[in-house]
Design an enzyme around this catalytic site. Structure first.
Site, short mmCIF file in Angstrom:
data_model
loop_
_atom_site.label_atom_id
_atom_site.label_comp_id
_atom_site.label_asym_id
_atom_site.label_seq_id
_atom_site.Cartn_x
_atom_site.Cartn_y
_atom_site.Cartn_z
N CYS A 2 -4.36 -37.33 26.67
CA CYS A 2 -3.35 -38.39 26.63
C CYS A 2 -2.11 -37.97 25.85
CB CYS A 2 -3.91 -39.63 25.95
SG CYS A 2 -5.41 -40.23 26.70
N ARG A 27 -0.44 -31.26 29.19
CA ARG A 27 -1.67 -31.56 28.43
C ARG A 27 -2.81 -31.98 29.34
NH1 ARG A 27 0.02 -33.32 22.83
NH2 ARG A 27 -1.77 -34.67 22.72
N TRP A 75 -5.60 -39.58 30.02
CA TRP A 75 -6.70 -38.73 30.47
C TRP A 75 -7.96 -39.56 30.24
CZ3 TRP A 75 -11.02 -36.20 28.32
CH2 TRP A 75 -11.51 -35.11 29.06
N ASN A 100 -3.75 -42.97 22.02
CA ASN A 100 -4.52 -41.73 22.19
C ASN A 100 -5.71 -41.82 21.26
OD1 ASN A 100 -2.45 -40.86 23.77
ND2 ASN A 100 -1.85 -39.15 22.45
N GLY A 101 -6.85 -41.34 21.70
CA GLY A 101 -8.03 -41.36 20.84
C GLY A 101 -9.10 -42.25 21.44
N GLU A 478 -14.66 -14.91 28.98
CA GLU A 478 -13.32 -15.46 29.16
C GLU A 478 -12.88 -15.34 30.63
OE1 GLU A 478 -11.42 -17.34 27.73
OE2 GLU A 478 -9.45 -16.96 28.57
N LYS A 482 -11.95 -18.52 32.96
CA LYS A 482 -10.68 -18.62 33.68
C LYS A 482 -10.93 -18.95 35.15
CE LYS A 482 -8.65 -18.89 31.25
NZ LYS A 482 -8.29 -19.15 29.91
N GLU A 485 -12.18 -22.56 35.56
CA GLU A 485 -11.15 -23.56 35.22
C GLU A 485 -10.16 -23.79 36.35
OE1 GLU A 485 -9.90 -23.56 30.57
OE2 GLU A 485 -9.61 -21.65 31.57
N HIS A 501 -33.18 -10.11 33.02
CA HIS A 501 -33.98 -11.18 32.40
C HIS A 501 -33.70 -12.53 33.04
CE1 HIS A 501 -35.47 -8.44 29.40
NE2 HIS A 501 -34.24 -8.03 29.17
N LYS A 600 -5.03 -29.84 28.22
CA LYS A 600 -4.57 -28.69 27.43
C LYS A 600 -4.90 -28.87 25.96
CE LYS A 600 -2.19 -24.93 26.80
NZ LYS A 600 -2.86 -23.72 27.29
C1 G6P Z 1 -8.84 -27.03 25.97
C2 G6P Z 1 -7.91 -26.09 26.72
C3 G6P Z 1 -8.38 -24.65 26.54
C4 G6P Z 1 -8.48 -24.31 25.05
C5 G6P Z 1 -9.36 -25.31 24.31
C6 G6P Z 1 -9.24 -25.13 22.81
O1 G6P Z 1 -10.09 -27.03 26.57
O2 G6P Z 1 -7.88 -26.41 28.10
O3 G6P Z 1 -7.47 -23.77 27.16
O4 G6P Z 1 -9.00 -23.03 24.91
O5 G6P Z 1 -8.94 -26.65 24.60
O6 G6P Z 1 -7.93 -25.45 22.43
P1 G6P Z 1 -7.16 -24.89 21.18
O7 G6P Z 1 -5.80 -25.51 21.29
O8 G6P Z 1 -7.91 -25.36 19.97
O9 G6P Z 1 -7.13 -23.42 21.29
#
Ligand code: G6P
Length: 605
Positions: A2, A27, A75, A100-101, A478, A482, A485, A501, A600
């Site tokens: 949000c 975001r 969101w 927000n929250g 990672e 990616k 996501e 395993h 984000k």
């Molecule tokens: C969200 C974002 C990710 C990020 C994670 C941690 O899930 O989509 O890309 O890695 O938050 O965020 P930060 O801002 O703490 O790195």
């Protein structure tokens, strides 16, 4: 997640609010809304499911005018994404609130209000706030006093902005647990969930603390703490935003941000100037000299950066290092020995779980270092030591340049810690690794056409397996993150030695296996693991050092990676995997910069 934008001015603010929402789109959100008080003291409202563009089109069809307003991107947490659940929420055709929250006691408050005959129009937790304001306003002197009473009834986390059409010059904002800034203009005041939302109108900000309530009018502002006392909060003047934050000729922010990495790495570790302890803070040299262990806390991609750092810190500084996702650590009682340095890693500096985990351990008198991309953020403010990565604004939800600059920063941290335990035996190794990383990334970016061609093999797949060994296991994690996501292909990473395993049972011709195979000491072991995949008919995609001897053949696609410094290789291989995911996602036609369901900046737990 949000986003809030709010304004009290002497001019029309609808365009300022919409621009703020556009800037908050990165975001992640599912619906949006705007409320204004017009010159006749009427509350006006637009809400839309979907993008801010929907709101803009509603605004074109029926323009809302006014000098006082609040706006929001939602969101969904409580209640499905819908126009009814979008904020602002209103009561009495007079009050409007954006939030927000999460209000944790919303069910109790709601049933109490419903018992008094209030009819709720949404499924959200937020709507209780506006009805409480409506209920309490007759017993309070003004909107500010009302909000001061209402927040006492709220449990959970909130950042809110409130307007009342009967007080057309007053904007009241409050925060506890969710970020909120006040933007100071000349003869106008703003509020936002982050500074980025307001950079088109001001560079001057106040970061509210938990429990703060702000009362903003066009020409003045006051901040009150949780006791109701007026309080002075520091005013921060930010550098004007950089022009290169714009998309330019790129199709997506993610691609732009992938390509920015050589420069962002140079910005983070300036060539020829490897960071000193002072770059981590005035007391860093003393803190590092008594550091006996490191506890890393982070979420998402930042957590993967922490996992890489564990390999480095234990190998070079010979200090035990634990890494844990913040949402787990915050709810358990970890054994943290005296002399442990708490290292949080965060792009945004606002991730609720990471912040809570820092505070969870903070009571034990341990030193806290934030590796963060956003100055003045909550995580930076909660830490005595800070190393700021210089990734610049990262707009794509999937993190790219933030991750590689975090790795560079963590290399610098390892260099400092190793300097104490090993009398700097490794300093030259780290200095040359840090210096070589930008060129290594540039060399990988030159492989873009080949990686794009490789991506076509993934378009129709439903699953993928990523394998790595040693420090390249978190890089494989990672890479898998990616891919899932942004392309929505289910992807998992395994240490290659774990293949037999369990995951080997999944391998067939429909399961692409991506292997990260730099030319290091574990190469021969990885080669055997890959033979096991081929023997089961699995299709291999190998990112291998050009000198590794891997060759393409039936069912084996090799991308010859330019040889690079062994310590810089995790950065270089990450960039190749970023490009792979990007082109798979483009080929599948997903919304690359704003993948479904993701946010984000995750400011609620
Ligand atoms: C969200 C974002 C990710 C990020 C994670 C941690 O899930 O989509 O890309 O890695 O938050 O965020 P930060 O801002 O703490 O790195």
């Amino acid at each position: 997640m949000c986003g809030i934008v709010a304004a009290a001015a002497k001019r029309e603010v609808s365009e300022i609010l919409l621009e703020g929402l556009r800037r908050l789109e990165y975001r992640g959100y599912d619906s949006a809304g705007i409320a204004l008080v017009d010159n006749d003291k009427n509350l006006q409202l637009h809400k839309a499911l979907g993008r801010v563009a929907e709101l803009e089109s509603a605004q074109r069809q029926r323009p809302l005018l006014g000098c006082l307003g609040i706006a929001h991107t939602r969101w969904a947490t409580h209640g499905v994404p819908s126009a009814a659940n979008a904020h602002p929420h209103t009561a009495g055709n007079r009050f409007a609130v954006v939030h927000n929250g999460i209000i944790e006691n919303h069910a109790v408050l709601r049933s109490d209000l419903e018992g008094r005959g209030i009819v709720f129009l949404s499924q959200t937790d937020t709507e209780v706030i506006v009805h409480l304001i409506d209920q309490l306003r007759p017993t309070c002197s003004d909107l500010l006093a009302t909000v001061q009473q209402v927040v006492k009834k709220l449990e959970g986390a909130y950042a809110i902005a409130v307007i009342d059409s009967d007080e057309p010059e007053t904007l009241v904002v409050a925060r506890d647990g969710s970020p909120l800034v006040i933007g100071l203009g000349i003869g106008e005041m703003f509020a936002g969930s982050d500074t980025l939302a307001l950079r088109s109108v001001t560079d001057t900000f106040i970061y509210l603390e938990d429990g703060d309530i702000g009362c903003l009018k066009a020409g003045s502002y006051e901040v009150f703490d949780s006791t109701g006392a007026t309080i002075e909060r520091e005013v921060s003047q930010l550098e004007p935003p950089k022009k290169d934050d714009l998309l330019g000729s790129y199709d997506h922010y993610m691609l732009k941000e992938i390509h920015e990495q050589p420069q962002r790495l140079r910005d983070t570790i300036p060539p020829g100037k490897p960071p000193s302890a002072l770059d981590f803070g005035a007391s860093a040299a003393e803190v590092f000299s008594r550091t006996k262990a490191v506890q890393i806390i982070a979420c998402g991609t930042s957590y993967h950066a922490g996992l890489v750092a564990k390999y480095w810190i234990e190998a070079f500084a010979k200090i035990p290092c634990s890494v844990e996702v913040a949402s787990e650590l915050r709810y358990r009682e970890p054994v943290v020995v005296d002399g442990t340095l708490i290292v949080s890693i965060s792009q945004s500096g606002e991730t609720a779980d990471t912040l809570a985990a820092i505070n969870h351990l903070g009571g034990q008198g341990l030193a806290r270092l934030a590796v963060c991309n956003v100055d003045h953020s909550a995580i930076v403010r909660a830490s005595e030591l800070v190393f700021l990565t210089q990734a610049g604004a990262e707009i794509g939800v999937a993190s790219t340049k933030a991750f590689t600059t975090q790795l560079a920063a963590l290399m610098a941290l390892t260099d400092q810690l190793a300097g104490i335990t090993n009398k700097n035996d490794y300093h030259g190794i780290f200095a040359s690794a840090m210096a070589s990383a930008p060129a290594a990334v540039t060399a990988v970016l030159a492989l873009e056409p080949k990686i794009k061609a490789m991506a076509n093999h993934f378009v129709a797949k439903h699953h993928a397996l990523f394998l790595g060994r040693g420090v390249f296991y978190p890089i494989a994690m990672e890479g898998a993150l990616k891919l899932k996501e942004i392309s929505y292909i289910h992807a998992e990473a395994y240490p290659a030695g774990e293949l037999k395993h369990g995951p080997l049972a999944l391998v067939d011709s429909d399961m692409p296996v991506v292997a990260v195979a730099p030319n290091n000491a574990l190469l021969e072991k990885l080669r055997s693991n890959l033979e096991e995949v081929r023997a089961r008919g699995g299709e291999l995609f190998v990112f291998a050092d050009e000198a590794s001897g891997f060759e393409s053949g039936p069912g084996v696609h090799v991308l010859a990676m330019p040889h690079c410094d062994e310590l810089a290789a995790p950065i270089a291989y990450t960039v190749a995997l970023q490009l792979l995911s990007y082109y798979v996602a483009v080929a599948r036609g997903t919304d690359v910069d704003k993948p479904r369901n993701l946010a984000k900046s995750v400011t609620v737990e």
